[in-house]
Design a protein around this motif. Structure first.
Motif, short mmCIF file in Angstrom:
data_model
loop_
_atom_site.label_atom_id
_atom_site.label_comp_id
_atom_site.label_asym_id
_atom_site.label_seq_id
_atom_site.Cartn_x
_atom_site.Cartn_y
_atom_site.Cartn_z
N GLY A 217 -10.95 14.09 1.30
CA GLY A 217 -11.04 12.64 1.08
C GLY A 217 -9.79 11.92 1.54
N ALA A 218 -8.64 12.50 1.25
CA ALA A 218 -7.37 11.87 1.65
C ALA A 218 -7.27 11.81 3.18
CB ALA A 218 -6.20 12.64 1.06
N SER A 219 -7.81 12.82 3.85
CA SER A 219 -7.78 12.85 5.32
C SER A 219 -8.63 11.71 5.88
CB SER A 219 -8.31 14.19 5.84
OG SER A 219 -7.53 15.25 5.33
N TYR A 220 -9.82 11.53 5.33
CA TYR A 220 -10.67 10.43 5.80
C TYR A 220 -10.05 9.08 5.43
CZ TYR A 220 -14.38 13.26 7.69
OH TYR A 220 -15.09 14.12 8.49
N LEU A 221 -9.42 9.04 4.27
CA LEU A 221 -8.78 7.78 3.86
C LEU A 221 -7.70 7.39 4.86
CD1 LEU A 221 -8.69 5.71 1.49
CD2 LEU A 221 -6.79 7.05 0.58
N ARG A 222 -6.90 8.36 5.27
CA ARG A 222 -5.84 8.10 6.22
C ARG A 222 -6.43 7.69 7.58
NH1 ARG A 222 -1.47 12.40 8.57
NH2 ARG A 222 -3.39 13.46 9.15
N TYR A 223 -7.46 8.39 7.99
CA TYR A 223 -8.09 8.09 9.27
C TYR A 223 -8.72 6.69 9.24
CZ TYR A 223 -11.14 8.31 13.30
OH TYR A 223 -11.77 8.01 14.48
N GLN A 224 -9.35 6.37 8.15
CA GLN A 224 -9.97 5.04 8.00
C GLN A 224 -8.89 3.95 8.07
OE1 GLN A 224 -13.36 4.08 5.15
NE2 GLN A 224 -11.61 3.40 3.98
N LYS A 225 -7.76 4.21 7.42
CA LYS A 225 -6.67 3.23 7.40
C LYS A 225 -6.12 3.02 8.80
CE LYS A 225 -2.68 1.85 4.71
NZ LYS A 225 -2.05 1.25 5.86
N LEU A 226 -6.06 4.11 9.55
CA LEU A 226 -5.60 4.01 10.93
C LEU A 226 -6.49 3.03 11.71
CD1 LEU A 226 -4.91 7.18 13.06
CD2 LEU A 226 -6.67 5.60 13.82
N GLN A 227 -7.79 3.12 11.51
CA GLN A 227 -8.70 2.19 12.19
C GLN A 227 -8.55 0.77 11.64
OE1 GLN A 227 -12.66 3.06 13.19
NE2 GLN A 227 -12.34 5.24 13.55
N LEU A 228 -8.45 0.67 10.32
CA LEU A 228 -8.33 -0.66 9.71
C LEU A 228 -7.07 -1.38 10.21
CD1 LEU A 228 -9.31 0.10 6.00
CD2 LEU A 228 -10.50 -1.49 7.54
N ASP A 229 -5.98 -0.64 10.33
CA ASP A 229 -4.72 -1.26 10.70
C ASP A 229 -4.75 -1.85 12.11
OD1 ASP A 229 -3.69 -0.71 8.25
OD2 ASP A 229 -2.45 0.99 8.89
N VAL A 230 -5.48 -1.21 13.01
CA VAL A 230 -5.54 -1.79 14.36
C VAL A 230 -6.66 -2.83 14.49
CG1 VAL A 230 -4.40 0.07 15.61
CG2 VAL A 230 -6.85 0.20 15.25
#
Ligand code: GAL
Length: 684
Positions: A217-230
């Motif tokens: 879950g933390a891995s997807y959370l980080r990956y999702q944040k990466l997309q959200l930030d850009v």
């Protein structure tokens, strides 16, 4: 041009214009318009068409599709296409491909084949998402974004293992702490360096297994944040970002992933068989609970799927009833997957609105009917929501812990939770399904059910105790208060820190070979799969209200259900049973009545739901989920907004018939009332 969409009830479909020559598009858009579609979702798997080679973007076709739709008043939702990394990308960056638990890289050619932690995949994802955001973020016809598609893959590559070690180090600080929490002295599992810790495959140390679930879950959370930030810096103020979740999928904590999103959405498929509103209503309520507000049904089934053992079609009218069921539970949009059958690819036989020949399927007419209906009630429903007075707690770590150590092969966390949902839904009681750490006191909930809340720490228990102190009714079940958040047994009898408020503790638990009879003050039946012999805590005013009958000797005549009505506070029920359906309905009926909740008895398959507008007006939905007609009795004259008719008294609902009602009298309604207020509401 595109109409303003905020608050409007949307009808739509997933469209893949990249599958078709552009000269076909006007006909598709014409048919969409004629069906009353107001929104189309595109681009979610189009990476190879949007970026045919590294850094070379081709957005013209998508811009043309958005513009073509907008000319007919249809808004666009864009998906970031990252669930489908193209062949060139994985060839150039082989570590982008996920690795299975067998140590082999996932083969290219399906979806979600990426490693969620791979640095090169992160770089590539940022590049495509940023380019799309710059190009389409400002586009006035794009109203929202969906990140990726149905996060699900678990990767076992070396990168993931190294990331897992970092994750554990952050959580535990020292190996001494980790070794102690996981009791690694057991079977010589003691770790002396972080990199000794494996990614668990199959049964393993419970502490390790639970942390691995959290890590995914933390891995997807980080990956999702990466997309959200850009993405976010390029969006308009009204735009939203979502991800299309998969209902009860248990791969990660959905509350965690939803926190960073603006909107929750989910993909609803029946597969083989037919819709059962008592079960699927829970998934709408679950999704509504992710953000505690209305949600989108981002994908749903037009007729049939292609991946189930029998890909039968929904009956005529069934999908329409399902759409209204979703709306009644808080959906603001219903989108069918997909618009037109692609000639190739893995999903050739999936249901669509338009067939391979380009002509509408019979199902298209059902969508067109919905389109007309949605446009009629859209303004009425704007801003309305479901206000539940019953909460049901859902806890992913408790679920994972049980799934790894079921103790009874048939015990299923979701089925057990749904066993509490169904009798509530049968009585048409609105339910919010919420994370277990929701602050409950001071909120509108009169009853909180906490099914199999296995993992309890002091803070979580404290929150529930506060709720009871504030007068609430708390229902505890089997498998509650057994473990700490590291998946270690609590050094106390269940329900651990809740024993005081429960006035009861579990003296022993039994996985059952066969059902055990249980007799109580308000019900008689059997407990299946599981039984807990309860003991009343001396000095408390709790009372056993049901006992087990003869079975294994240990359970015979022992307390099965205990009630603790605490003077000047609330009431706690402790249910050491997993009852048959009839007994479960009886006990839930009793709990609802004792807490003063209004229930509505309806014939099987008839559902009554309410949404409340900001101005206090209630909108009632009566849905016949049966393939046969059914009569309902309305307690007051009403106006049906779908037929445009006034209705009163006994009213006949056709097969899969739907009424969307407001009360006939034009009384001023200014006060904001709870949807489950005790006023008269439709009964059947
Ligand atoms: C969903 C997926 C869609 C489509 C659909 C078919 O899980 O998100 O892209 O494949 O299944 O039922």
């Amino acid at each position: 041009m595109t109409e303003p969409t905020a608050g409007r009830l949307q009808l739509g479909a997933a469209w893949y214009p990249e599958h078709w020559p552009t000269d076909r598009w006007p006909e598709d858009i014409h048919l969409m318009k004629a069906a009353g579609l107001t929104v189309v979702r595109m681009a979610e798997f189009a990476w190879s068409r949007l970026e045919p080679a590294e850094g070379k973007f081709d957005f013209a076709w998508l811009e043309q599709a958005i513009a073509g739709l907008a000319e007919h008043g249809i808004a666009s939702v864009l998906g970031t296409p990252t669930a489908a990394p193209p062949a060139w990308l994985v060839q150039d960056n082989p570590a982008s491909l996920a690795m299975g638990s067998d140590g082999r890289r996932i083969q290219f050619g399906n979806r979600c084949h990426y490693c969620v932690n791979a640095g090169e995949f992160h770089t590539a994802s940022k590049r495509i998402v940023q380019a799309m955001a710059r190009k389409f973020g400002p586009n006035p016809h794009v109203i929202g974004w969906q990140l990726d598609n149905e996060y699900s893959r678990v990767c076992y590559c070396d990168t993931c293992q190294a990331e897992f070690h970092k994750f554990l180090e952050t959580r535990y600080g020292t190996l001494e702490n980790l070794n102690a929490r996981w009791t690694t002295a057991y079977w010589s599992q003691t770790y002396s360096t972080w990199d000794q810790i494996p990614l668990p495959v199959g049964a393993h140390n419970p502490g390790l297994m639970l942390e691995f679930k959290r890590f995914v879950g933390a891995s997807y959370l980080r990956y999702q944040k990466l997309q959200l930030d850009v993405l976010r810096p390029h969006l308009k103020a009204s735009d939203w970002v979502t991800h299309n979740f998969m209902g009860w999928f248990g791969g990660f904590d959905h509350y965690l992933l939803s926190a960073d999103l603006d909107l929750a959405s989910w993909d609803w498929y029946i597969g083989t068989g037919h819709h059962d509103h008592l079960t699927t209503g829970a998934i709408h309520d679950l999704t509504r609970g992710f953000k505690r507000r209305n949600f989108w049904l981002m994908e749903t089934q037009p007729g049939n799927v292609n991946w189930s053992p029998v890909n039968n079609s929904l009956n005529k009218g069934e999908a329409r009833a399902m759409a209204w069921h979703a709306v009644a539970h808080g959906a603001e949009a219903v989108l069918y997957w997909q618009w037109r059958s692609a000639l190739g690819g893995q999903e050739q036989y999936h249901g669509t609105l338009i067939d391979q020949s380009g002509q509408p399927r019979p199902f298209y007419d059902e969508v067109r009917q919905l389109g007309a209906e949605f446009s009629v009630v859209s303004d009425l429903l704007a801003g309305s929501e479901v206000l539940a007075e019953v909460a049901l707690l859902n806890d992913y770590p408790s679920r994972w812990s049980i799934e790894a150590q079921k103790h009874h092969q048939d015990f299923d966390y979701v089925a057990h939770l749904t066993h509490y949902y169904r009798p509530l839904a049968t009585r048409n009681v609105a339910v919010d399904i919420l994370p277990a750490d929701t602050i409950l006191s001071g909120q509108r909930y009169r009853i909180v059910f906490a099914p199999a809340l296995l993992i309890l720490d002091e803070a979580r228990a404290g929150n529930l105790i506060e709720y009871v102190k504030s007068g609430g009714t708390l229902v505890l079940t089997i498998r509650t208060g057994v473990k700490d958040k590291y998946n270690a047994l609590l050094p106390s009898r269940p329900p651990g820190p809740l024993a005081g408020v429960a006035g009861a503790e579990v003296e022993e638990y039994y996985a059952l070979e066969r059902p055990v009879p249980v007799h109580g003050d308000w019900f008689a039946g059997v407990s299946r799969q599981w039984a807990e012999r309860l003991g009343v805590i001396s000095g408390s005013c709790s009372l056993p209200v049901a006992t087990f009958r003869a079975s294994n000797g240990w359970l015979d005549d022992q307390p099965a259900v205990v009630v603790h009505a605490i003077p000047d506070q609330g009431t706690v029920y402790t249910l050491g049973v997993y009852l048959d359906e009839k007994a479960q309905q009886d006990i839930i009926d009793h709990i609802l009545a004792a807490a003063g909740l209004r229930t509505i008895k309806t014939p099987p398959g008839i559902e009554v739901r309410t949404r409340l507008r900001p101005d206090g007006q209630e909108i009632h939905f009566i849905i016949n989920h049966n393939p046969g007609e059914q009569s309902v009795r309305l307690p007051w004259p009403a106006h049906d907004h779908l037929s445009g008719q006034d209705v009163r008294g006994n009213t006949l609902l056709p097969p899969y018939g739907v009424l969307v009602l407001t009360r006939g009298e034009q009384e001023p309604q200014t006060a904001r009332r709870a949807a489950t207020s005790r006023e008269a509401a439709p009964s059947a």
